[in-house]
Design an enzyme around this catalytic site. Structure first.
Site, PDB file in Angstrom:
ATOM      1  N   ARG A   9       0.808  -1.217   0.000  1.00  0.00           N
ATOM      2  CA  ARG A   9       0.000   0.000   0.000  1.00  0.00           C
ATOM      3  C   ARG A   9       0.846   1.274   0.000  1.00  0.00           C
ATOM      4  O   ARG A   9       0.481   2.281   0.605  1.00  0.00           O
ATOM      5  CB  ARG A   9      -0.970   0.024   1.205  1.00  0.00           C
ATOM      6  N   SER A  69     -10.750  -0.037   4.128  1.00  0.00           N
ATOM      7  CA  SER A  69      -9.860  -0.655   5.116  1.00  0.00           C
ATOM      8  C   SER A  69      -9.084   0.420   5.864  1.00  0.00           C
ATOM      9  O   SER A  69      -8.373   1.213   5.258  1.00  0.00           O
ATOM     10  CB  SER A  69      -8.891  -1.619   4.439  1.00  0.00           C
ATOM     11  N   GLU A  92      -3.946   2.661   7.034  1.00  0.00           N
ATOM     12  CA  GLU A  92      -3.981   2.508   5.581  1.00  0.00           C
ATOM     13  C   GLU A  92      -4.700   3.702   4.966  1.00  0.00           C
ATOM     14  O   GLU A  92      -4.369   4.150   3.886  1.00  0.00           O
ATOM     15  CB  GLU A  92      -4.682   1.206   5.203  1.00  0.00           C
TER      16      GLU A  92
END
Length: 296
Positions: free
Chosen positions: A170, A219, A289
């Protein structure tokens, strides 16, 4: 200040509220919101813009907390001029930076290109996928990206190869203030019927497990090595935990939701409270995230 900004062919809005443009439906305004008419408009604007002014790209705002104090500088939002997707060869798509994951995956299906189905499940745009190494259901952008065209903060248009981005989980090393205007994704030859079946499976799985009907940010925390973030959050007793109008989803504990009129400060503070509880109970320190941008 408007007199000192470069002239544009697109739309330049001062004090533009960002809450309607992000999934959490919370947060402050952009000092300036720029929606360029085309690539030349974007390049010209950035090349003439005061180098001291910050520039931030905004896609669908699905994985982002815009803080209540708003975002200083210029927020750039790519519109229809940057949303086209076309087939380059038997297994490669050329995708505009403003194209959605649904459009990319559907175009791949129609072109009998497999391997891009996972993009169906990510509620964002190509620019965000490239920047954040978007991924889900076993796939990541680093697995399919060939290269991307990027307008640097200076207005210069450059092509970056997959390896130039130094992808990790990510995260990429895309230059600060750069705007992804297009990307090439490569899959493999596939059967459209099988591709659609996989997209349907992914869609059904998301619907069953995630609070898609809520005001959420996707998320919240990265999965730590050897762990699943949701299991750590659940194990720390945070399922359904609330702070003001913010809540940890009871359906999927790695999702925060705005139950109504939550401020971004409440959403972020709830996330920090969850991080502390997880650290206290498991010793694992969760990393955000979700992007958190702007002034508190």
């Amino acid at each position: 200040m408007a007199d000192t900004l470069p002239k544009v062919a697109g739309k330049l809005t001062p004090g533009a509220p960002l809450a309607p443009l992000v999934w959490f439906k919370s947060g402050g305004a952009a000092e300036w919101l720029f929606e360029p008419r085309d690539l030349a408009d974007l390049q010209g604007f950035l090349s003439e813009l005061d180098p001291q002014l910050a520039v931030m790209a905004l896609g669908l705002g699905s994985n982002m907390i815009v803080r209540d104090g708003g975002v200083p500088g210029v927020v750039v939002r790519l519109g229809k001029a940057f949303a086209a997707v076309r087939k380059l060869d038997a297994v490669t798509l050329d995708c505009g930076g403003g194209a959605s994951g649904i459009l990319v995956s559907s175009t791949a299906r129609d072109g009998a290109i497999a391997g891009l189905e996972f993009l169906r499940s990510i509620p964002g745009t190509v620019g965000g996928f490239v920047r954040m190494n978007g991924g889900a259901y076993g796939g990541e952008v680093k697995d399919i990206l060939v290269d991307c065209d990027v307008v640097l903060r200076s207005g210069e248009l450059v092509t970056l190869q997959n390896a130039d981005l130094h992808y990790t989980y990510r995260h990429s090393e895309l230059p600060e203030g750069a705007i992804v205007v297009s990307a090439r994704f490569r899959g493999q030859a596939g059967d459209p019927v099988a591709i659609q079946a996989e997209m349907d499976r992914i869609s059904a799985s998301r619907e069953a497990s995630q609070p898609l009907r809520s005001k959420t940010g996707g998320s919240t925390f990265k999965n730590p090595e050897g762990h699943k973030a949701w299991e750590l959050v659940d194990g720390a007793g945070c399922r359904g935990l609330t702070l003001g109008g913010a809540q940890v989803s009871e359906k999927h504990t790695n999702f925060l939701i705005n139950t109504g009129e939550a401020t971004s400060a409440e959403i972020e503070a709830l996330g920090e409270a969850v991080r502390q509880r997880v650290k206290d109970t498991s010793g694992v320190e969760l990393e955000w995230e979700i992007q958190r941008v702007g002034n508190k």
